[in-house]
Design a protein around this motif. Structure first.
Motif, mmCIF file in Angstrom:
data_model
loop_
_atom_site.group_PDB
_atom_site.id
_atom_site.type_symbol
_atom_site.label_atom_id
_atom_site.label_comp_id
_atom_site.label_asym_id
_atom_site.label_seq_id
_atom_site.Cartn_x
_atom_site.Cartn_y
_atom_site.Cartn_z
ATOM 1 N N MET A 1 0.566 -0.937 -0.125
ATOM 2 C CA MET A 1 0.052 -0.294 0.221
ATOM 3 C C MET A 1 0.525 1.112 0.384
ATOM 4 N N ALA A 2 1.929 1.192 1.120
ATOM 5 C CA ALA A 2 3.062 3.110 1.120
ATOM 6 C C ALA A 2 3.595 2.679 -0.614
ATOM 7 N N LEU B 1 5.521 3.606 6.937
ATOM 8 C CA LEU B 1 5.939 3.846 8.950
ATOM 9 C C LEU B 1 4.703 4.057 9.649
ATOM 10 N N ILE B 2 3.773 5.280 9.220
ATOM 11 C CA ILE B 2 2.873 5.985 9.753
ATOM 12 C C ILE B 2 1.486 4.518 9.528
ATOM 13 N N ALA C 1 2.102 1.834 12.220
ATOM 14 C CA ALA C 1 2.138 3.285 13.298
ATOM 15 C C ALA C 1 0.575 3.285 13.299
ATOM 16 N N ILE C 2 -1.027 3.845 12.875
ATOM 17 C CA ILE C 2 -1.878 3.718 12.313
ATOM 18 C C ILE C 2 -3.093 2.318 13.250
ATOM 19 N N VAL C 3 -2.519 1.024 12.091
ATOM 20 C CA VAL C 3 -2.777 0.094 12.265
ATOM 21 C C VAL C 3 -2.476 -1.151 13.743
#
Length: 493
Positions: free
Chosen positions: A145-146, A486-487, A490-492
């Protein structure tokens, strides 16, 4: 009421109406870009809705919906940026109108993607990262996804600044950055990355050299001949035959993988046969078309018009077949991992994913493509049908040579490199003719260095912008992808 007072009222009314018309014009001018953005946003939303309906009721359905939306966004950006390289030379040479180029490119790109697009794609973009290094399928999904988000954002930024970049290299950088963030530097196949980095140099240089060589041949054997029309009757059918043979081999190697697997010797044999057949058919047609033409360069341009249009259409078909799969590869990987709970080096691309890619490219080209088409076609260097023909032919031949050498190449770098090659050859040729004229006639006026710099036939500002964008595409997409991964993690997490 006096006539003077009535006249003043009419004058005031005219002024008010004039102000309103100006406001309406300004509103239409400002809202024009918003229409394109609105249509693009609607397409992204439709792609997400289609994914929610077609993918089924899986627990991670929202992930696939989001991935479909970003996949549609990526496809829009490919249409806005990558496709310009195929159509730019034909438009710049006035062989095609902008509208005609957009229609042909949209049809051929979609046909290439849906009819001949690879049904199996390496979800890790040609072995860039090792899936075994990922902790679990969830980490792999967020890495892909990233990669999808970062590559789409980078291509969008490049389009905004007017730089044609390789969408395949953007995906490569995105996958590499996410892989490093997820599993460390050891997860990346550095030899593969080294080969891709080498292609940054080899693709444009090879494309430029081949385009320049064909332009030199055309100048020597047709343009500078006393009887240009007789020379054209002799050589144009040969050149069209070479083009047909090159594109036949190119499509056999790159565009028909889904239908049949063809090796290099077979592809070259197909090219030789179709090239010879094309020569036999073209020779009498060129002879008939050239009857009554004046002995000047303008007549020659007309003879190259139709071959140039056909070459642009074939380039678009092959691009759709070859590059769309690269763009939707991360989306296909996310779909596979979400559905089966595991990840594989190769997966089949569902048809609905290819449809998103094909239609996204068409919408992106229609809404945002003209800017890059104009830039590639007319703002780097001045093109005519003969020069543009050399660019198109060099693209096909360079891909064949690169496949023979086993090098991964970018169609963007080859096409733009061909434009640069033609422009720099014209500069060198003009300088040589100037030196020869001064040597023969010492009394001839020498051009001052400042005037000579002003007369450069390749715009240096565009050259530097494009080369800089090529160099930083992979590292920039990689850095963005690592941060986005990384974002997301961190969210999931």
């Amino acid at each position: 009421m006096s006539s003077n007072k009535l006249g003043n009222q009419w004058a005031t009314l005219d002024k008010d109406l004039n102000r309103i018309s100006h406001v309406e014009y300004a509103t239409a001018y400002v809202s024009r870009p918003l229409v394109g953005l609105g249509i693009a946003l609607a397409f992204i939303v439709l792609a997400g809705l289609a994914a929610s309906v077609l993918f089924g009721d899986f627990p991670s359905n929202f992930v696939v919906i989001a991935a479909a939306g970003f996949g549609a966004y990526m496809a829009l950006n490919i249409g806005a940026n990558d496709v310009a390289n195929n159509m730019g030379p034909a438009v710049g040479a006035n062989a095609l109108t902008m509208g005609g180029a957009i229609v042909i490119a949209a049809l051929c790109e979609s046909a290439g993607a849906l009819l001949a697009g690879g049904d199996v794609v390496s979800t890790i973009s040609k072995g860039i990262i090792d899936p075994a290094g990922m902790e679990n399928s969830s980490v792999f999904i967020w890495a892909m996804m990233a990669a999808l988000i970062s590559s789409a954002l980078w291509v969008n930024l490049a389009t905004f600044v007017g730089a044609p970049v390789s969408t395949t290299h953007s995906v490569v950088g995105g996958v590499m950055g996410a892989g490093i963030a997820a599993a460390g530097f050891g997860a990346v196949s550095w030899p593969t990355m080294g080969t891709i980095a080498a292609s940054w140099v080899i693709s444009p240089v090879l494309g430029g050299a081949i385009a320049a060589a064909f332009l030199a041949f055309i100048k020597a054997n047709i343009i500078y001949q006393d009887d240009k029309i007789a020379a054209a009757r002799r050589w144009v059918p040969v050149l069209v035959g070479i083009m047909a043979g090159a594109f036949a081999s190119y499509l056999a190697l790159k565009g028909l993988k889904k239908i049949i697997k063809i090796d290099m010797p077979t592809a070259l044999l197909i090219g030789v046969v179709l090239g010879a057949l094309t020569y036999v058919i073209t020779a009498p047609l060129i002879k008939r078309q050239s009857e009554g033409m004046e002995n000047r360069n303008k007549s020659l341009k007309a003879l190259f018009g139709i071959p140039l249009v056909l070459s642009a259409a074939l380039l678009s078909f092959a691009h759709g077949a070859n590059d769309v799969a690269n763009a939707v590869g991360p989306l296909a990987a996310i779909v596979h991992a979400s559905e089966f709970g595991n990840f594989a080096a190769k997966v089949s691309i569902p048809m609905w994913v290819m449809v998103i890619g094909a239609f996204g490219i068409s919408f992106g080209l229609f809404l945002f493509g003209p800017k890059l088409i104009r830039m590639v076609g007319s703002q780097i260097t001045k093109l005519n049908p003969m020069r543009a023909y050399c660019v198109a032919l060099s693209a096909a031949i360079t891909v064949i040579v690169a496949s023979w050498l086993g090098l991964p190449v970018s169609s963007t770098h080859i096409a733009v490199g061909g434009v640069f090659g033609v422009g720099f050859y014209r500069e060198w040729h003009a300088e040589r003719r100037l030196r020869n004229s001064v040597a023969k006639r010492p009394e001839a006026k020498r051009i001052a260095p400042e005037e000579r710099r002003r007369r450069k036939l390749v715009r240096r500002s565009h050259f530097m912008t494009i080369v800089a964008a090529w160099v930083i595409t992979v590292p920039a997409a990689a850095a963005m992808s690592a941060v986005i991964f990384l974002i997301l993690n961190a969210i999931v997490g």
